[in-house]
Each structure stands twice: as structure tokens, then as C-alpha cells.
Design a protein around this motif. Sequence first.
Motif, mmCIF file in Angstrom:
data_model
loop_
_atom_site.group_PDB
_atom_site.id
_atom_site.type_symbol
_atom_site.label_atom_id
_atom_site.label_comp_id
_atom_site.label_asym_id
_atom_site.label_seq_id
_atom_site.Cartn_x
_atom_site.Cartn_y
_atom_site.Cartn_z
ATOM 1 N N THR A 194 0.893 -1.222 0.029
ATOM 2 C CA THR A 194 -0.132 0.001 -0.122
ATOM 3 C C THR A 194 1.106 1.170 0.050
ATOM 4 O O THR A 194 2.159 1.143 0.192
ATOM 5 N N ILE A 195 0.333 2.436 -0.268
ATOM 6 C CA ILE A 195 1.037 3.471 -0.256
ATOM 7 C C ILE A 195 0.650 3.906 0.999
ATOM 8 O O ILE A 195 -0.719 4.328 1.406
ATOM 9 N N CYS A 196 1.430 4.368 2.001
ATOM 10 C CA CYS A 196 1.392 4.931 3.268
ATOM 11 C C CYS A 196 0.604 6.492 3.120
ATOM 12 O O CYS A 196 0.808 7.073 2.440
ATOM 13 N N ALA A 197 -0.689 6.319 3.943
ATOM 14 C CA ALA A 197 -1.757 7.547 3.741
ATOM 15 C C ALA A 197 -0.909 8.486 4.190
ATOM 16 O O ALA A 197 -1.237 9.886 4.043
ATOM 17 N N ASP A 198 0.180 8.630 5.177
ATOM 18 C CA ASP A 198 0.995 9.877 5.519
ATOM 19 C C ASP A 198 2.240 10.150 4.656
ATOM 20 O O ASP A 198 2.297 11.086 4.096
ATOM 21 N N CYS A 199 2.960 9.086 4.656
ATOM 22 C CA CYS A 199 4.286 9.682 4.150
ATOM 23 C C CYS A 199 4.375 9.290 2.555
ATOM 24 O O CYS A 199 5.180 9.651 1.934
ATOM 25 N N MET A 200 3.399 8.610 2.104
ATOM 26 C CA MET A 200 3.260 8.290 0.606
ATOM 27 C C MET A 200 4.132 7.232 0.281
ATOM 28 O O MET A 200 4.470 6.913 -0.953
ATOM 29 N N ASN B 209 14.868 11.256 13.910
ATOM 30 C CA ASN B 209 13.833 10.573 14.373
ATOM 31 C C ASN B 209 12.362 11.389 14.233
ATOM 32 O O ASN B 209 11.765 11.153 14.782
ATOM 33 N N GLY B 210 12.460 12.191 13.135
ATOM 34 C CA GLY B 210 11.168 12.794 12.972
ATOM 35 C C GLY B 210 10.395 12.035 11.730
ATOM 36 O O GLY B 210 10.523 10.835 11.664
ATOM 37 N N PHE B 211 9.526 12.717 11.211
ATOM 38 C CA PHE B 211 8.634 12.060 10.260
ATOM 39 C C PHE B 211 9.225 12.309 8.708
ATOM 40 O O PHE B 211 9.748 13.331 8.575
ATOM 41 N N TYR B 212 8.614 11.627 7.744
ATOM 42 C CA TYR B 212 9.120 11.825 6.465
ATOM 43 C C TYR B 212 7.893 12.149 5.293
ATOM 44 O O TYR B 212 6.597 11.844 5.765
ATOM 45 N N PHE B 213 8.246 12.504 4.326
ATOM 46 C CA PHE B 213 7.211 12.700 3.101
ATOM 47 C C PHE B 213 7.857 12.512 1.786
ATOM 48 O O PHE B 213 8.968 13.135 1.680
ATOM 49 N N VAL B 214 7.427 11.319 1.043
ATOM 50 C CA VAL B 214 7.958 11.078 -0.138
ATOM 51 C C VAL B 214 7.198 11.736 -1.459
ATOM 52 O O VAL B 214 6.153 11.393 -1.520
ATOM 53 N N LEU B 215 8.042 12.445 -2.122
ATOM 54 C CA LEU B 215 7.463 13.303 -2.970
ATOM 55 C C LEU B 215 7.208 12.527 -4.291
ATOM 56 O O LEU B 215 6.242 12.715 -5.037
ATOM 57 N N GLY B 216 7.733 11.295 -4.255
ATOM 58 C CA GLY B 216 7.446 10.376 -5.625
ATOM 59 C C GLY B 216 8.472 10.908 -6.740
ATOM 60 O O GLY B 216 8.167 10.092 -7.825
ATOM 61 N N CYS C 265 2.380 3.281 7.534
ATOM 62 C CA CYS C 265 3.830 2.567 7.577
ATOM 63 C C CYS C 265 4.227 2.616 8.826
ATOM 64 O O CYS C 265 3.702 3.507 9.705
ATOM 65 N N LYS C 266 5.048 1.731 9.108
ATOM 66 C CA LYS C 266 5.427 1.474 10.442
ATOM 67 C C LYS C 266 5.975 2.840 11.036
ATOM 68 O O LYS C 266 5.546 3.254 12.294
ATOM 69 N N ILE C 267 6.849 3.450 10.227
ATOM 70 C CA ILE C 267 7.244 4.701 10.712
ATOM 71 C C ILE C 267 6.271 5.678 11.191
ATOM 72 O O ILE C 267 6.182 6.571 12.317
ATOM 73 N N CYS C 268 5.296 6.141 10.207
ATOM 74 C CA CYS C 268 4.400 7.050 10.596
ATOM 75 C C CYS C 268 3.537 6.699 11.848
ATOM 76 O O CYS C 268 2.533 7.527 12.207
#
Lengths: 209, 209, 209, 209
Positions: A52-58, A107-114, A75-78
Motif C-alpha cells: 500500500t502507499i502509506c496514507a501519511d508519508c506516501m 527521528n522525525g517523520f518523512y514525506f516522499v515526493l515520489g 507505515c511503521k514509521i508513520c
Amino acid sequence: MNPIEKLIQIFSNFPGIGPRQARRFVYYLLTRGNGSLGELAKHISELKDDVTICADCMRFFESQNKTNKDSLYRCKICADQTRDNFTLMVVQRDIDLESVEKNGSFNGFYFVLGGGIPILEKEPEKRIRAKELKIFVERKIKKGLKEIILGVNWNPEGENTGDFVEKFLKPITEKNKIKVTHLGKGLSMGTELEYADSETMKNALRNRS
Amino acid sequence: MNPIEKLIQIFSNFPGIGPRQARRFVYYLLTRGNGSLGELAKHISELKDDVTICADCMRFFESQNKTNKDSLYRCKICADQTRDNFTLMVVQRDIDLESVEKNGSFNGFYFVLGGGIPILEKEPEKRIRAKELKIFVERKIKKGLKEIILGVNWNPEGENTGDFVEKFLKPITEKNKIKVTHLGKGLSMGTELEYADSETMKNALRNRS
Amino acid sequence: MNPIEKLIQIFSNFPGIGPRQARRFVYYLLTRGNGSLGELAKHISELKDDVTICADCMRFFESQNKTNKDSLYRCKICADQTRDNFTLMVVQRDIDLESVEKNGSFNGFYFVLGGGIPILEKEPEKRIRAKELKIFVERKIKKGLKEIILGVNWNPEGENTGDFVEKFLKPITEKNKIKVTHLGKGLSMGTELEYADSETMKNALRNRS
Amino acid sequence: MNPIEKLIQIFSNFPGIGPRQARRFVYYLLTRGNGSLGELAKHISELKDDVTICADCMRFFESQNKTNKDSLYRCKICADQTRDNFTLMVVQRDIDLESVEKNGSFNGFYFVLGGGIPILEKEPEKRIRAKELKIFVERKIKKGLKEIILGVNWNPEGENTGDFVEKFLKPITEKNKIKVTHLGKGLSMGTELEYADSETMKNALRNRS
């Protein structure tokens, strides 16, 4: 086109693979039993079923635990409550996220632009998940976001992507006093001054501390 | 040993030259006329006649102008009144100084240590121009020195050298409130996050701005 | 030009050396004592004093033994009575001779052309020791020469050189029924058929045995 | 193991692919539409349906023409009446056959051993298609076979394979006076004598002509 040539063509589109190696792939497969071919085919066709694509970090991730509903769309991280809500790193691709995460110093969160935005791209916002990013940032702000790190490659496309994201988010970041930072530039491990290129040297000097 | 073998041996000690290339050098020389051999020999034996070690930065330089007494013991850079007296960059070798200077983004003065200090070196102060540095720094302080930049390579020897210099100068720097800085570490031009080594990534994160 | 820049310029003409490495050579020399600089200079200027061109094969060699008059004008190999008088290998440069000799599988005599003939060269006979070769071959014929091996590199200049030598010697070789041979062409050690270039493959097939 | 990790594992077994690139493959696939994933899966699982092993040379080929019965069990080359029946080249892998065939200088027939025999292999005949080769050679003899070319790589495994095949076929080849030849060894295109390894040089000398 016959199956061999067709597969060679497909493998030639794999990242970093030329026609010659693509051909070796096919010959390698021809020496496998039908069993393992079937297995490989199955894994490929089902690849996206469990992914799946993570609803948060994508990022792409596999829904580990069907019983835990949360792990179905995040995902685990989010989903990790212990991580730092103040910093968000925006990266171009899944693999960048993994490489930063493996490093363990963030240790923060991510976002993947793709992806990235090539120089002179007419419609940059179509090249990356711009809208999704905006929405995600707005949600993170509610949770106390203080800093957005532009985790982009140091090459023309990467810098162009970073610049766009920075400008694109300006309205929100300014309004909410969110700091937008860039990864440190300077000497990489192993660099000798004698061989440092001029841009790297400039930054090593500017960013001395 | 005959002259050919002797020369091969000497050339083999040149930086980056192995026996095979040393041999090619000798054959190349054998094809030159006696005139150019003589010229080369002359330049080598006289190399240090016109080359002085700068009384300030300790780099090698050629006394350009015999009439200008100053230019006899100080190099162009150190003699340049327009440069910034507040910053001093300490580098390991002449070639580092040149590479930084060519870059054009530094306008302070330099000091050449004349080498690096290998890990576990018993007598570090004998490996570099420690005393000379101390004296030079004290003189520079009178001229308003505010910051010493440790312009060392990012490798074990370089870091070891930087650490030693920092500790060695601590008494003066603390007493005179001189800031000791390190060149910025992080992504070098061209680095992709995916391939950044863990130390570089750590620093790119820590030094974000 | 000052001595440093002058030396950098000279070293830049050494085979395979660029300006940057030439500069490192000079800095390396600057760190040597005047003693070793003098020694190097001496060896260079005297290089050709003890080095003679062999009257037979035209290679450079050092007159080992002043008492043995023969060794004053003929090199060890050419003075060696035990070698095979039937075969003569013509090579482009001294270093080719050495590499063949080190190999130990050839026991005939050599002749060093002193270079190669570039494609389209107007006056080929001026590029190599053509006349000297002819004279030497005629002398060798009296001693029973049966075969001339063209020991040239397999590249355009090498093949061009070989072709010229063959044509140039044709009158003598035909008249005296001297076989002119070329080094075997085919797979080199380590070659995999998959990667063999087309010319090499052609020859590997043609020269199968 | 989840599908992503599973696929990474499978791709890591592809020739010349490490875990990192295998991972990039999977991310590349994740960005493809389900359509193209399905297509790839289909081609892989059906790869061997339309691909047959040639009854003669044992290479993989695609039965082009269902109507032409011959083309169902013999590949284009083996079905080609115009080729030379006197020579047979024995190669290790399909890709070797293709590379020789692309070269165009060979007009005989081929036989693909399907691999090589490592040094010290206990049961060599199990590593390659030994029996099949014998049968094929016997059939070819009836058609006038005069020479068998050992088209093996010049490396330990290749030479070991060639030696085994030669010994293995000796009874037939001697009885039928079939010449067994090896590909020519010597200088490959681009080789300079100075850099030729000792084995290559030995052969270049031995195989001169």
C-alpha cells in the motif's frame, strides 16, 4: 516480437540495465525451472496487492498486520507514536527515506515526493505529490510541526525540487512560522581539500562551525 | 646500480608513481636531447635556490622581486595588505592552500602545517610545524585575529591533525577568545542521499540550516 | 617563468602526467633535501653519459664493463653468443623489447625501431630507424637469419608500422627467402567469448589450431 | 517474508545484481501500473512455453513458425541448409553462440554445452551436456563433419571445459579422424606489447604466422 526479445526489452527499462545485461537476465531465467519462474511471476503480479502507499508519508509499505487496522493504511514509521512530531523530512524517493532511516540519526517523520522536478519543467506540481504534501503538512502543523527539512539530492534536479517545495509551501510555513532547512553541504567523508570541487569548498567554508 | 635503474628507483618514490611508469619516465628522458636533460637537471638542482619558505604561512614561494625586500621572505598572499586579518586557515599542505585559494571564497590568511599527524603518532608536534604555528598565531592575534579555521582533510589523519592543532592552541585561543572552527561537513556536490555514507549523512543532518 | 612553474611544465610532458600531478611532483621535490635534489639532477644530466645506444638492436643500455670492449657498443642481448641467429623481432620501443625479453619465451635477437608510424604519415622512413634496420637485417642474413617477427602493438599505429616495415624490407626478404611473420592474434588471457570484440573474434577463428 | 523483500531476494540472484540494485528494481516495479506488472509476470511465466531447446545445438529458441514442423524442434541456424557441415563449434553458453554468430565469420554449426566445468569438479559430465554432445557429433559425422572447434573462454573453467570435451570425444574424433581445434590465442585488438600478460605473449609468439 517473441517472448525472449519482449522480456529483454522490458528488462532494458529496469534502472541501470542495458540490453546486454537484460539478455543475460532472460538466459538466466531460461535456466530456471518453471516452478521458480511461476513464483517470480506471481510475486511480480501480486506485488502491489499487499503493498500500500502509506496514507501519511506516501511511501510504499506492506500491510503487516491485517488485524491492526492502523497498519493497513499507515507505515511503521508513520504509525510510531514515539517519533518526534516537530520535524518532517521531505525526500524525493522511497529509497532516500530508507537510506536516511537506516542512518538512524533522524527521528522525525518523512514525506516522499515520489520523484524530482527537472529543470525547466512546465508543470512542476504534476511531477511530485505537491497537493498531498500540503495537506500532510497542514495536518502535521496541528501536531506541533516546527521544521521542514528538504532532504533532496545535491544535483540540479534535486535543488530544483527543493526550491519548488520551499516556494510551494511558503504560504503555510510563513503563516505558521515553520522553519524550512536544507541538509548541510560541505566536505563528505573522505574528501581531501586538494580534490574538493569549487561548489563543495564554497559551502564547506560558508558552513564552517 | 646503473643510472637507468637508479633513476627508475628515484622516480618510483614520486607521489603516485610505480616502477613501471618510473621506467617509462626514464625512457622518455633517454629520447630527449642532452640539452633538455641539462635544463631539467638545472631546474631541479636550483629548485630551492629561488624558492623560499614564506616566513608567515610557511608555504613554498618564489621570491619574485629582488628589489622589493618584503617579497623576499613573505609570499604574495601574506604580503597582501587587503586581506582579512580576522581569519586564519590552517591547512596540511601547500597544495591544500592553493586549492582553497583558487576557489576564491576565502580572503583571510593561511598557515601550512607541512603535513598531517597519523593516528597514534607518538610525537605529533614533530610531524607538523606546531611551534611555528603558535608563534604565527600569537603575531596574528596582535593584528586582530578572531577565528582559526581548521582546513584539514576529512580522513583519519586529517581529523587527527585538526584535533591536535585545536588542543595544542587551546591555551592561546581560550585566553584570547579566538573561535576555532571546522570546515562544514555534509553533502558534497553530486551526492545523492541514496548513496551518502552514514557519517556524511549524520553531518548533513546535524549541519542543516 | 619561475622555477616551480617551469618544472611543472616540464613534468607535464612526462608520459601520462597531467599538470596537477606535475605540480605534486614539484611539491614532493621541494620537501626533499638539497642533497637528494642534487643527486636526482646529477643522475638526469649524466643519464646519457653511461647509456649508449646498442650498435645492433639500437636499444638504450649501460656499458657495464669498460674492460670488455665489446660491451661498450653492444648490449647484453646482442652480445649473447648463445641466442638464436635465425629469428629477429622488430619492436617499436625499448619497453616492448624488455617486456618480450622478460617473458622469456623468445630467444632470437631484437631491433628497436624507436617509435611507430602514425596513419597517413608522409615520410614514414623518418619516423623510425628504417635505414638502420635494413643494414642490420643484411648483416643478420649473413649469420643465417630465417625469420623476421613484426612485434608491433595491435593498434592502428602499430599495424601501420608493421605494414611499412614489411613493404620496406620486401626486396631483401624476398631475395633471401626470409619469412616475415606477425604475432598471433586471438583471445587474450581472460577473454570471454561473450565480450570478445569482433576483430579479436575473427582472428581467434582464423588462427584456430 | 513480505513480497517486496521476497522480490528483492529473487532479483539479487540475477546475474550481476546485488541487494541494493535488486531493491531499486522493486521500487521501479512499484511505480509501474498493474497492467505492465501483469504483462511482465505473463511474459516470465510463459517464457518457456514458446521457447524450446533446439534438438540439435541445444540452445534456447522460439518456435517461429507453427506450420513449419521443422522449426518446432530445430533453431534457425541448425535448420539452415546453406551452412557448412564440416565444422562444429562447441560453446559453453547460449550467449557465446550469439556473440560468435553476430560476428558473422563462422558458417558452421554450434553445440551449446549449457555451462562450464569448474576445476576439480568430481562429475564433469554432469555439469555439461556431454552425452547429448556425443550423440550430436555422431550424427554430424554422418553428414561429413571434419573439425570440432572448442569455442571456450580463456579462463580456468573454460580451459578445463575444453580439455574435458576433447578427452571425452577422443574415441570418436580419433576413430573418424576429426580434427579438434582451439580458438587462436594471442594479442587481442588494442593490446600493446608493453602490457601484454606473459601467457598472452607466449601464445602470440607461438602462434605467429
